[in-house]
Write a protein that holds these residues in place. Structure first.
Motif, short mmCIF file in Angstrom:
data_model
loop_
_atom_site.label_atom_id
_atom_site.label_comp_id
_atom_site.label_asym_id
_atom_site.label_seq_id
_atom_site.Cartn_x
_atom_site.Cartn_y
_atom_site.Cartn_z
N ASP A 1 34.32 52.32 44.35
CA ASP A 1 35.77 52.32 44.24
C ASP A 1 36.23 52.62 42.81
N ASP A 2 37.47 53.08 42.70
CA ASP A 2 38.13 53.26 41.41
C ASP A 2 38.41 51.88 40.83
N LEU A 3 37.85 51.57 39.68
CA LEU A 3 37.96 50.23 39.10
C LEU A 3 39.36 49.96 38.54
N LEU A 4 40.02 50.97 38.01
CA LEU A 4 41.27 50.75 37.28
C LEU A 4 42.37 50.12 38.12
N PRO A 5 42.72 50.66 39.30
CA PRO A 5 43.80 50.02 40.05
C PRO A 5 43.45 48.62 40.53
N ILE A 6 42.17 48.35 40.72
CA ILE A 6 41.75 47.01 41.16
C ILE A 6 41.97 45.99 40.05
N LEU A 7 41.59 46.35 38.81
CA LEU A 7 41.81 45.44 37.69
C LEU A 7 43.30 45.26 37.42
N ALA A 8 44.07 46.33 37.55
CA ALA A 8 45.51 46.24 37.33
C ALA A 8 46.16 45.33 38.37
N ALA A 9 45.72 45.42 39.62
CA ALA A 9 46.27 44.57 40.67
C ALA A 9 45.93 43.11 40.42
N ALA A 10 44.70 42.83 39.99
CA ALA A 10 44.31 41.46 39.69
C ALA A 10 45.13 40.90 38.54
N ALA A 11 45.34 41.71 37.50
CA ALA A 11 46.13 41.27 36.35
C ALA A 11 47.56 40.95 36.77
#
Length: 430
Positions: free
Chosen positions: A302-312
């Motif tokens: 998976d693309d890591l960036l949108p996942i980290l942004a959503a968690a933040a």
């Protein structure tokens, strides 16, 4: 998106490498970074512990997301400083990061919330520690309460080893304030594994399992380090064990932290011992493991960036992460003398040839440039030689083949990463 990664090691190199692959990424910065990271991100000359300067940079550069790699800036309140300025950050507050920053807090937290761990006592001097030794017997585990870069744990199998550990903690004060209070634990027998999950304060998103190798020497001998290698998957988890860890460790931890007004946003890392009685928590970390992140991110589809942004943002909506079916292995190359006083400044070559081998990625952990611009060792753990393979055997073979191509006379590394797990898998399959 404009993204800032904080840190300078192999974990941060792997994060930058993975984030660079995102179509959502605009600018990528890393503070302070290292020579390898410079290939995928713009380096920023601000140290990871300079909280206010990092927040100023994030504000001035209109950073959309800051990803904090190491534990120290989290303990110093970097996430709090960024949040107070209305800036998005993936990483826990200082209060939440106390799960890692204080072993005593973590043990008492687990006791309060019924999370399985080893019986323990707190000691403020050698006499109190020896009293716990009478209760628990030998072997015995001593842990400096505060941050110690993975080196504050002593497994004592004899009275001589116990005496040396007590001297290091209470007489030499090797860990300073971090060792003023010590956790004394009953030794747990079993296999050590790592289970990580992304958290948004309420919800969890488990990552692939991994197994880290802490001891400096083959056969798990010698002192503990920050990690001399790892592989993913761990090769030791069943679906049933994973479900048990999620239900009895990870979810109660996230719920307990929220209940205690310490909502946890970031990576919840549970270091576990798989015992005959079930999984037991050895420690919590409040960030990606190093070198576990390197192996896990190699497998992440998976693309890591949108996942980290959503968690933040407190809204993880992805039901599950996708990982490649292949295995990933990581072999750490360290400087001679590590984990004591490492010899640095030694020239390193052959990386282009090594990284050109099938499935191989090399992440820089402690490198620098000499006055002529040549790559040299600049820390204890210097390079993370990683590889993907169809299975663990192939991944390890590829990683060790790449190690042989690295031209560095003083490189120190373990030659048995994954060997015991491979042997166990082979035995089960027979």
């Amino acid at each position: 998106m404009r993204v800032l990664v904080v840190g300078s090691g192999g974990r941060e190199h792997a994060l930058c490498w993975k984030l660079r692959q995102s179509p959502l990424l605009g600018e990528l910065y890393c503070a302070p970074g290292n020579p390898g990271i410079a290939d995928v991100a713009d380096r920023v000359p601000i140290a990871a512990e300079e909280v206010v300067r990092l927040a100023d940079f994030a504000r001035d550069m209109r950073i959309d997301l800051t990803v904090v790699g190491p534990e120290l800036p989290l303990a110093l309140g970097l996430a709090d400083e960024l949040s107070s300025r209305g800036l998005a950050v993936f990483g826990p507050s200082a209060r939440a990061a106390e799960l890692e920053g204080s072993k005593a807090f973590a043990k008492q937290f687990m006791e309060r919330h019924g999370i399985p761990t080893a019986p323990f006592r707190l000691a403020h001097d050698a006499a109190e520690a020896r009293a716990a030794r009478q209760e628990f017997g030998l072997p015995l585990v001593l842990k400096a309460d505060g941050l110690a870069s993975g080196k504050g744990v002593f497994v004592c199998a004899s009275e001589d080893e116990l005496g040396a550990a007590l001297a290091a903690l209470f007489e030499e004060r090797r860990f300073g304030a971090s060792g003023e209070r010590v956790v004394v634990e009953r030794f747990l027998d079993g296999e050590e594994v790592s289970f990580l999950a992304l958290a948004d304060g309420e919800r969890l998103l488990p990552l692939a399992t991994a197994k880290d190798y802490k001891r400096i020497g083959d056969g798990d001998t010698g002192p503990n380090t920050g990690g001399m290698g790892c592989h993913s998957p761990s090769g030791l988890f069943t679906a049933e064990i994973a479900a048990e860890v999620i239900d009895k460790v990870l979810r109660p931890t996230i719920a307990g932290m929220a209940e205690e007004a310490r909502p946890f946003v970031g990576v919840l890392y549970a270091g576990l011992m798989l015992t005959a009685e079930g999984p037991r928590v050895l420690e919590f970390n409040a960030r990606f493991g190093d070198p576990e992140a390197q192996a896990i991110l190699l497998r992440l589809e998976d693309d890591l960036l949108p996942i980290l942004a959503a968690a933040a943002a407190g809204r993880i909506e992805t039901p599950r992460l996708r990982f490649r079916p292949q295995a990933a292995a990581c072999v750490v190359l360290a400087s001679p003398g590590y984990p004591g006083k490492p010899v640095t400044g030694e020239p390193i070559g052959g990386l282009e040839r090594a990284s050109g081998l099938p499935g191989v990625e090399i992440f820089h952990a402690g490198t620098g440039l000499d006055e002529d611009g040549w790559l040299v060792s600049a820390g204890g753990r210097v390079l993370d030689v990683c590889a993907l393979g169809a299975d663990l055997v192939e991944a390890l073979h590829r990683a060790y083949a790449a190690v042989q191509q690295v031209e560095w006379a003083g490189k120190a590394y373990r030659r048995d990463i994954g060997r015991r797990v491979v042997d166990r898998i082979a035995e089960v399959s027979r």
